[in-house]
Design a protein around this motif. Structure first.
Motif, PDB file in Angstrom:
ATOM      1  N   VAL A 127      -7.140  -0.808   4.891  1.00  0.00           N
ATOM      2  CA  VAL A 127      -7.868  -1.108   3.668  1.00  0.00           C
ATOM      3  C   VAL A 127      -9.173  -1.821   4.004  1.00  0.00           C
ATOM      4  O   VAL A 127     -10.206  -1.570   3.399  1.00  0.00           O
ATOM      5  CB  VAL A 127      -7.002  -1.959   2.712  1.00  0.00           C
ATOM      6  CG1 VAL A 127      -7.788  -2.403   1.507  1.00  0.00           C
ATOM      7  CG2 VAL A 127      -5.786  -1.155   2.270  1.00  0.00           C
TER       8      VAL A 127
ATOM      9  N   ALA B 264      -9.629   3.765   0.927  1.00  0.00           N
ATOM     10  CA  ALA B 264      -8.487   3.082   0.315  1.00  0.00           C
ATOM     11  C   ALA B 264      -8.574   3.163  -1.203  1.00  0.00           C
ATOM     12  O   ALA B 264      -7.575   3.432  -1.879  1.00  0.00           O
ATOM     13  CB  ALA B 264      -8.447   1.627   0.757  1.00  0.00           C
TER      14      ALA B 264
ATOM     15  N   LEU C 102      -1.149   3.161   1.810  1.00  0.00           N
ATOM     16  CA  LEU C 102      -2.218   2.184   1.953  1.00  0.00           C
ATOM     17  C   LEU C 102      -1.650   0.981   2.671  1.00  0.00           C
ATOM     18  O   LEU C 102      -0.759   0.326   2.166  1.00  0.00           O
ATOM     19  CB  LEU C 102      -2.736   1.774   0.573  1.00  0.00           C
ATOM     20  CG  LEU C 102      -3.463   2.864  -0.180  1.00  0.00           C
ATOM     21  CD1 LEU C 102      -3.595   2.475  -1.640  1.00  0.00           C
ATOM     22  CD2 LEU C 102      -4.815   3.122   0.427  1.00  0.00           C
TER      23      LEU C 102
ATOM     24  N   ILE D 109      -5.112   6.354   5.855  1.00  0.00           N
ATOM     25  CA  ILE D 109      -5.063   4.986   5.372  1.00  0.00           C
ATOM     26  C   ILE D 109      -3.925   4.173   5.958  1.00  0.00           C
ATOM     27  O   ILE D 109      -3.886   2.991   5.842  1.00  0.00           O
ATOM     28  CB  ILE D 109      -4.998   4.964   3.822  1.00  0.00           C
ATOM     29  CG1 ILE D 109      -6.268   5.568   3.266  1.00  0.00           C
ATOM     30  CG2 ILE D 109      -4.829   3.592   3.248  1.00  0.00           C
ATOM     31  CD1 ILE D 109      -7.524   4.824   3.644  1.00  0.00           C
TER      32      ILE D 109
END
Length: 166
Positions: A31, A38, A18, A6
């Motif tokens: 994302v 995500a 993320l 991610i």
């Protein structure tokens, strides 16, 4: 074993992170290219029984929603609905509106209206107070950029709706 693909590893922990906003700004990054992954990684970080951790999760979920909205608006809405703190949920909706303003103007306006209605309801019920971080009027004011991106003619209406929350 890889936990997720991610984003770059966080410098202090070495754990994947993320990456909701890639270098250069704007929604996107990992994302946007892997919304399901995500969402999965975001869920791994939640600890509903730990208030401080949940509060931090809510804040990060706002950024994830912003990055995810252009690629998968339905999934971003689902993530936003899981945010516990109402002001953060409203901020997520406004960020999503900003992210899709140019490509899905009708849906963006619906998201922004929903965010303002949520904030306005908090004020009307007497639930809103400055918490050394924000209050409804300031969150609404931050969302004026989304109104401008949807249609510059909307700015006066949303400006006065924000002022009315003070």
């Amino acid at each position: 074993m890889t936990v997720a693909r991610i984003g770059p590893s966080h410098p202090s922990s070495g754990q994947p992170s993320l990456s909701a906003n890639p270098p250069g700004g704007g929604p996107g990054g990992a994302v946007a290219t892997a919304p399901a992954e995500a969402e999965r990684v975001l869920a791994l970080t939640a600890k509903p029984d730990d208030y401080q951790r949940q509060y931090q999760w809510d804040q990060y979920a706002v950024r994830v929603c912003h990055g995810m909205a252009p690629a998968d608006l339905a999934r971003a809405r689902k993530v936003a609905a899981s945010i516990k703190e109402e002001p953060f949920r409203a901020r997520a909706l406004a960020n999503m509106a900003d992210a899709v303003a140019k490509t899905k103007a009708k849906q963006a306006l619906e998201l922004l209206d929903e965010a303002f209605a949520m904030l306005g309801k908090r004020v009307a019920l007497g639930k809103d107070a400055f918490n050394n971080f924000s209050h409804a009027a300031s969150l609404a004011a931050l969302s004026l950029v989304a109104a401008e991106r949807i249609d510059p003619a909307l700015v006066p209406e949303f400006l006065w709706r924000a002022v009315a929350m003070h």
